[in-house]
Design a protein around this motif. Structure first.
Motif, PDB file in Angstrom:
ATOM      1  N   LEU A   1      -6.410   8.066   8.451  1.00  0.00           N
ATOM      2  CA  LEU A   1      -6.478   8.316   9.883  1.00  0.00           C
ATOM      3  C   LEU A   1      -5.853   9.683  10.122  1.00  0.00           C
ATOM      4  CD1 LEU A   1      -7.249   7.032  12.634  1.00  0.00           C
ATOM      5  CD2 LEU A   1      -4.848   6.320  12.821  1.00  0.00           C
ATOM      6  N   GLN A   2      -6.568  10.551  10.841  1.00  0.00           N
ATOM      7  CA  GLN A   2      -6.132  11.937  10.963  1.00  0.00           C
ATOM      8  C   GLN A   2      -6.101  12.379  12.432  1.00  0.00           C
ATOM      9  OE1 GLN A   2      -7.215  15.040   7.958  1.00  0.00           O
ATOM     10  NE2 GLN A   2      -8.342  15.941   9.674  1.00  0.00           N
ATOM     11  N   PRO A   3      -4.956  12.244  13.112  1.00  0.00           N
ATOM     12  CA  PRO A   3      -4.821  12.823  14.450  1.00  0.00           C
ATOM     13  C   PRO A   3      -4.834  14.358  14.368  1.00  0.00           C
ATOM     14  CG  PRO A   3      -3.141  11.150  14.030  1.00  0.00           C
ATOM     15  CD  PRO A   3      -3.778  11.465  12.725  1.00  0.00           C
ATOM     16  N   GLU A   4      -5.416  14.997  15.389  1.00  0.00           N
ATOM     17  CA  GLU A   4      -5.525  16.448  15.398  1.00  0.00           C
ATOM     18  C   GLU A   4      -5.214  16.994  16.790  1.00  0.00           C
ATOM     19  OE1 GLU A   4      -9.192  16.623  12.120  1.00  0.00           O
ATOM     20  OE2 GLU A   4      -9.480  17.399  14.162  1.00  0.00           O
TER      21      GLU A   4
ATOM     22  N   ALA B   1       0.845  -1.197   0.000  1.00  0.00           N
ATOM     23  CA  ALA B   1       0.000   0.000   0.000  1.00  0.00           C
ATOM     24  C   ALA B   1       0.875   1.240   0.000  1.00  0.00           C
ATOM     25  CB  ALA B   1      -0.902   0.000   1.235  1.00  0.00           C
ATOM     26  N   GLN B   2       0.415   2.277  -0.686  1.00  0.00           N
ATOM     27  CA  GLN B   2       1.156   3.523  -0.757  1.00  0.00           C
ATOM     28  C   GLN B   2       0.625   4.466   0.319  1.00  0.00           C
ATOM     29  OE1 GLN B   2       1.014   5.466  -4.532  1.00  0.00           O
ATOM     30  NE2 GLN B   2       2.838   6.679  -4.149  1.00  0.00           N
ATOM     31  N   VAL B   3       1.205   4.391   1.512  1.00  0.00           N
ATOM     32  CA  VAL B   3       0.786   5.224   2.629  1.00  0.00           C
ATOM     33  C   VAL B   3       1.429   6.596   2.489  1.00  0.00           C
ATOM     34  CG1 VAL B   3       0.768   5.478   5.132  1.00  0.00           C
ATOM     35  CG2 VAL B   3       0.534   3.206   4.105  1.00  0.00           C
ATOM     36  N   THR B   4       0.638   7.646   2.626  1.00  0.00           N
ATOM     37  CA  THR B   4       1.153   9.009   2.533  1.00  0.00           C
ATOM     38  C   THR B   4       0.861   9.751   3.828  1.00  0.00           C
ATOM     39  OG1 THR B   4      -0.898   9.853   1.538  1.00  0.00           O
ATOM     40  CG2 THR B   4       0.825   9.097   0.040  1.00  0.00           C
ATOM     41  N   PHE B   5       1.738  10.697   4.153  1.00  0.00           N
ATOM     42  CA  PHE B   5       1.597  11.524   5.346  1.00  0.00           C
ATOM     43  C   PHE B   5       1.602  12.986   4.926  1.00  0.00           C
ATOM     44  CE2 PHE B   5       3.686  14.157   8.561  1.00  0.00           C
ATOM     45  CZ  PHE B   5       2.798  13.998   9.618  1.00  0.00           C
ATOM     46  N   ASN B   6       0.532  13.712   5.276  1.00  0.00           N
ATOM     47  CA  ASN B   6       0.420  15.113   4.898  1.00  0.00           C
ATOM     48  C   ASN B   6      -0.098  15.932   6.084  1.00  0.00           C
ATOM     49  OD1 ASN B   6      -0.528  13.501   2.120  1.00  0.00           O
ATOM     50  ND2 ASN B   6       0.976  15.128   1.819  1.00  0.00           N
ATOM     51  N   PRO B   7       0.747  16.779   6.676  1.00  0.00           N
ATOM     52  CA  PRO B   7       0.285  17.642   7.754  1.00  0.00           C
ATOM     53  C   PRO B   7      -0.538  18.801   7.213  1.00  0.00           C
ATOM     54  CG  PRO B   7       2.566  18.136   7.238  1.00  0.00           C
ATOM     55  CD  PRO B   7       2.180  16.955   6.384  1.00  0.00           C
TER      56      PRO B   7
ATOM     57  N   PHE C   1      -3.926  21.895  14.266  1.00  0.00           N
ATOM     58  CA  PHE C   1      -3.075  21.171  13.326  1.00  0.00           C
ATOM     59  C   PHE C   1      -3.634  19.771  13.100  1.00  0.00           C
ATOM     60  CE2 PHE C   1      -0.427  24.200  15.606  1.00  0.00           C
ATOM     61  CZ  PHE C   1       0.221  24.862  14.573  1.00  0.00           C
ATOM     62  N   GLN C   2      -3.420  19.253  11.907  1.00  0.00           N
ATOM     63  CA  GLN C   2      -3.860  17.908  11.570  1.00  0.00           C
ATOM     64  C   GLN C   2      -2.729  17.151  10.890  1.00  0.00           C
ATOM     65  OE1 GLN C   2      -7.130  18.854   8.926  1.00  0.00           O
ATOM     66  NE2 GLN C   2      -5.849  18.565   7.110  1.00  0.00           N
ATOM     67  N   ALA C   3      -2.757  15.825  11.004  1.00  0.00           N
ATOM     68  CA  ALA C   3      -1.764  14.969  10.358  1.00  0.00           C
ATOM     69  C   ALA C   3      -2.521  13.873   9.621  1.00  0.00           C
ATOM     70  CB  ALA C   3      -0.812  14.373  11.388  1.00  0.00           C
ATOM     71  N   ASN C   4      -2.704  14.054   8.326  1.00  0.00           N
ATOM     72  CA  ASN C   4      -3.483  13.135   7.520  1.00  0.00           C
ATOM     73  C   ASN C   4      -2.608  11.969   7.063  1.00  0.00           C
ATOM     74  OD1 ASN C   4      -4.672  12.174   4.734  1.00  0.00           O
ATOM     75  ND2 ASN C   4      -6.337  13.235   5.784  1.00  0.00           N
ATOM     76  N   ILE C   5      -2.926  10.761   7.565  1.00  0.00           N
ATOM     77  CA  ILE C   5      -2.184   9.554   7.196  1.00  0.00           C
ATOM     78  C   ILE C   5      -3.084   8.731   6.281  1.00  0.00           C
ATOM     79  CG2 ILE C   5      -0.911   7.556   8.040  1.00  0.00           C
ATOM     80  CD1 ILE C   5      -0.822   8.981  10.789  1.00  0.00           C
ATOM     81  N   ARG C   6      -2.805   8.785   4.987  1.00  0.00           N
ATOM     82  CA  ARG C   6      -3.662   8.156   3.983  1.00  0.00           C
ATOM     83  C   ARG C   6      -3.208   6.719   3.744  1.00  0.00           C
ATOM     84  NH1 ARG C   6      -6.767  11.335   0.288  1.00  0.00           N
ATOM     85  NH2 ARG C   6      -8.222   9.955  -0.793  1.00  0.00           N
TER      86      ARG C   6
ATOM     87  N   VAL D   1      -8.846  11.884  17.288  1.00  0.00           N
ATOM     88  CA  VAL D   1      -8.381  10.854  16.356  1.00  0.00           C
ATOM     89  C   VAL D   1      -9.519  10.617  15.374  1.00  0.00           C
ATOM     90  CG1 VAL D   1      -7.536   8.507  16.085  1.00  0.00           C
ATOM     91  CG2 VAL D   1      -6.948   9.810  18.140  1.00  0.00           C
ATOM     92  N   VAL D   2      -9.356  11.138  14.171  1.00  0.00           N
ATOM     93  CA  VAL D   2     -10.445  11.203  13.197  1.00  0.00           C
ATOM     94  C   VAL D   2     -10.265  10.148  12.115  1.00  0.00           C
ATOM     95  CG1 VAL D   2     -11.672  12.686  11.572  1.00  0.00           C
ATOM     96  CG2 VAL D   2     -10.659  13.678  13.635  1.00  0.00           C
ATOM     97  N   ASN D   3     -11.320   9.391  11.872  1.00  0.00           N
ATOM     98  CA  ASN D   3     -11.362   8.437  10.758  1.00  0.00           C
ATOM     99  C   ASN D   3     -12.058   9.111   9.580  1.00  0.00           C
ATOM    100  OD1 ASN D   3     -10.573   5.653  12.088  1.00  0.00           O
ATOM    101  ND2 ASN D   3     -11.910   6.714  13.540  1.00  0.00           N
ATOM    102  N   LYS D   4     -11.365   9.186   8.442  1.00  0.00           N
ATOM    103  CA  LYS D   4     -11.913   9.860   7.263  1.00  0.00           C
ATOM    104  C   LYS D   4     -12.122   8.858   6.131  1.00  0.00           C
ATOM    105  CE  LYS D   4     -10.799  14.131   6.395  1.00  0.00           C
ATOM    106  NZ  LYS D   4     -10.073  15.381   6.016  1.00  0.00           N
ATOM    107  N   PHE D   5     -13.323   8.883   5.567  1.00  0.00           N
ATOM    108  CA  PHE D   5     -13.668   8.017   4.439  1.00  0.00           C
ATOM    109  C   PHE D   5     -13.967   8.894   3.230  1.00  0.00           C
ATOM    110  CE2 PHE D   5     -14.520   5.653   8.260  1.00  0.00           C
ATOM    111  CZ  PHE D   5     -14.030   4.393   7.978  1.00  0.00           C
TER     112      PHE D   5
END
Length: 199
Positions: free
Chosen positions: A83-86, A18-24, A71-76, A117-121
């Motif tokens: 999963l987006q910790p904030e 899987a191509q996991v990406t991290f974007n703050p 601030f948010q940290a979007n872990i795709r 701890v946000v779950n985004k769909f």
């Protein structure tokens, strides 16, 4: 056991490819908040120039407008899930409009530093999201001895206008009795900016 081993192997294989990406990113917007009506809604301290005491229906509780920033940290993990910790700062509360001419109205303000701890769909540019929140009280005004922490749950939706900019709307409900059996209820409307770290 063989089936379990096969499922674990399949899961690990999927995660490895899987191509996991991290974007703050950052979030900012408006809070429209109030304190929910609880069993003790008719019993608030009020001042009639002879000291503070209980009074039935002394105030009507109305919404107040304030702000949040964080601030948010979007872990795709996949195209459809992140999963987006904030971490954020939020100002909430309510307006207390007096029903008595001898009692002054007031605006209650509760300031928190919080984490979620946000779950985004994702559905193309749209997303729905939900998750738990923990907020620690940093300051308060015109409210006696509020609780120091609030646990809650948020549910919302968002739309990516561009690759980096989006808008969001959320409802956040606290479950801890802040004061006199009342809980925080906050509607949020704001924008977010995501920094693209992918090369």
């Amino acid at each position: 056991m063989k089936k379990i081993y096969f499922l674990l192997f399949a899961l690990l294989s999927t995660l490895s490819f899987a191509q996991v990406t991290f974007n703050p990113g950052i979030r900012v917007g408006a809070n429209i908040s109030h304190l929910s009506n609880g069993p003790a809604q008719d019993y608030f301290y009020y001042n009639d120039n002879q000291g503070y005491h209980y009074g039935s229906n002394a105030f009507d509780i109305k919404s107040k407008v304030d702000f949040y920033v964080g601030f948010q940290a979007n872990i795709r993990f996949a195209k459809f899930y992140a999963l987006q910790p904030e971490i954020y700062y939020t100002r909430q509360g309510a307006k207390f409009e007096s029903q008595k001419s001898t009692v002054s109205s007031k605006t209650v303000t509760l300031s928190y530093v919080g984490a979620a701890v946000v779950n985004k769909f994702y559905f193309d540019k749209f997303n729905i999201h939900f998750g738990p929140t923990l907020e620690l009280l940093t300051d308060h005004k015109d409210i006696d001895t509020p609780t120091e922490a609030d646990l809650g749950l948020l549910f919302g939706t968002g739309y990516d206008i561009t690759k980096n900019i989006g808008v969001e709307a959320r409802i956040k409900k606290g479950f801890v009795h802040i004061n006199n059996d009342h809980t925080n209820v906050t509607f949020q409307l704001g924008v977010y900016y995501t920094f693209n770290l992918k090369k």
